[in-house]
Design a protein around this motif. Structure first.
Motif, PDB file in Angstrom:
ATOM      1  N   UNK A   1      -7.157  10.316  11.884  1.00 38.70           N
ATOM      2  CA  UNK A   1      -6.830   9.905  13.245  1.00 38.70           C
ATOM      3  C   UNK A   1      -7.032   8.407  13.472  1.00 38.70           C
ATOM      4  N   UNK A   2      -7.740   7.760  12.549  1.00 37.68           N
ATOM      5  CA  UNK A   2      -8.048   6.334  12.696  1.00 37.68           C
ATOM      6  C   UNK A   2      -7.254   5.467  11.716  1.00 37.68           C
ATOM      7  N   UNK A   3      -6.180   6.012  11.171  1.00 44.71           N
ATOM      8  CA  UNK A   3      -5.391   5.231  10.229  1.00 44.71           C
ATOM      9  C   UNK A   3      -6.132   4.929   8.944  1.00 44.71           C
ATOM     10  N   UNK A   4      -7.082   5.806   8.569  1.00 44.12           N
ATOM     11  CA  UNK A   4      -7.854   5.672   7.335  1.00 44.12           C
ATOM     12  C   UNK A   4      -8.629   4.349   7.292  1.00 44.12           C
ATOM     13  N   UNK A   5      -9.080   3.917   8.483  1.00 39.99           N
ATOM     14  CA  UNK A   5      -9.760   2.638   8.637  1.00 39.99           C
ATOM     15  C   UNK A   5     -10.933   2.798   9.597  1.00 39.99           C
ATOM     16  N   UNK A   6     -12.113   2.300   9.251  1.00 40.04           N
ATOM     17  CA  UNK A   6     -13.203   2.314  10.232  1.00 40.04           C
ATOM     18  C   UNK A   6     -12.767   1.566  11.489  1.00 40.04           C
ATOM     19  N   UNK A   7     -13.168   2.098  12.647  1.00 38.62           N
ATOM     20  CA  UNK A   7     -12.759   1.498  13.924  1.00 38.62           C
ATOM     21  C   UNK A   7     -13.975   1.219  14.792  1.00 38.62           C
ATOM     22  N   UNK A   8     -13.812   0.280  15.725  1.00 37.36           N
ATOM     23  CA  UNK A   8     -14.875  -0.071  16.663  1.00 37.36           C
ATOM     24  C   UNK A   8     -14.873   0.896  17.841  1.00 37.36           C
ATOM     25  N   UNK A   9     -15.938   0.816  18.631  1.00 39.55           N
ATOM     26  CA  UNK A   9     -16.043   1.625  19.843  1.00 39.55           C
ATOM     27  C   UNK A   9     -14.816   1.420  20.731  1.00 39.55           C
ATOM     28  N   UNK A  10     -14.467   0.165  20.990  1.00 36.43           N
ATOM     29  CA  UNK A  10     -13.326  -0.119  21.874  1.00 36.43           C
ATOM     30  C   UNK A  10     -12.021   0.423  21.310  1.00 36.43           C
ATOM     31  N   UNK A  11     -11.824   0.299  20.016  1.00 38.77           N
ATOM     32  CA  UNK A  11     -10.592   0.834  19.408  1.00 38.77           C
ATOM     33  C   UNK A  11     -10.533   2.349  19.552  1.00 38.77           C
ATOM     34  N   UNK A  12     -11.648   3.007  19.350  1.00 40.97           N
ATOM     35  CA  UNK A  12     -11.684   4.477  19.433  1.00 40.97           C
ATOM     36  C   UNK A  12     -11.498   4.950  20.863  1.00 40.97           C
TER      37      UNK A  12
END
Length: 184
Positions: free
Chosen positions: A167-178
């Motif tokens: 769901x995150x494009x196979x990339x760690x994401x920040x709080x704001x991005x999530x």
């Protein structure tokens, strides 16, 4: 220093490519893409909260993957993390290893757990919940439906987000991005 979140990477898990309908021809391609994505956003001073099911293989493979990933790593244990549970040396590669954690990211309090918690701590007080485990499955749809019904019935905003790698494009994401995407 920035906090990032991701779950269910399943590095080295051959069958997950088909199970999750991941857009890769092989597990090696998937692993290489996730490593590149991680390296493109995470710096050495950032912290990545890994919400379970990080790697499928033995400790040697875990170490090979970890050697390529920048940042401090916090492991929130998932159901496929038995290698980590049993290996004290591998656990030293992480800042912390636990099954559940409560953190503050900026002004936001977050409950971190591999598994979705329908009535998580301080739900009524504006806290957030990041989870994984359910990928993009029937269980994920059931979780979203339940949370939506609770929100509507009790007129409380649900701030629960699935941080599965798919769901995150196979990339760690920040709080704001999530949290800028639709909840669930």
């Amino acid at each position: 220093m920035v906090n990032f979140y991701i779950s269910d990477c399943h590095f080295g898990h051959k069958n997950i490519v088909a199970y999750d309908h991941r857009p890769f021809f092989s597990v090696d391609e998937m692993d290489a893409e996730m490593i590149r994505n991680w390296q493109s956003v995470v710096s050495d001073n950032d912290t990545v909260y890994i919400l379970g099911d990080f790697c499928w293989n033995n400790a040697t493979r875990w170490n090979e993957i970890l050697d390529q990933l920048p940042g401090y790593k916090v492991a929130i244990l998932g159901n496929h993390d038995q290698v980590l549970v049993r290996n004290k040396e591998l656990q030293k590669r992480f800042v912390h290893v636990t099954s559940y954690m409560e953190i503050r990211d900026g002004k936001h309090d977050i409950v971190l757990c591999h598994f979705p918690i329908p009535i998580y701590k301080n739900l009524h007080c504006g806290w957030y919940h990041f989870y994984g485990h359910v990928h993009e499955t029937v269980d994920y749809e059931m979780t979203k439906k339940f949370l939506s019904e609770v929100s509507a019935k009790y007129e409380v905003p649900i701030r629960a987000y699935n941080v599965c790698a798919t769901l995150l494009g196979y990339t760690p994401r920040t709080f704001d991005e999530i949290t800028s995407k639709t909840g669930g």
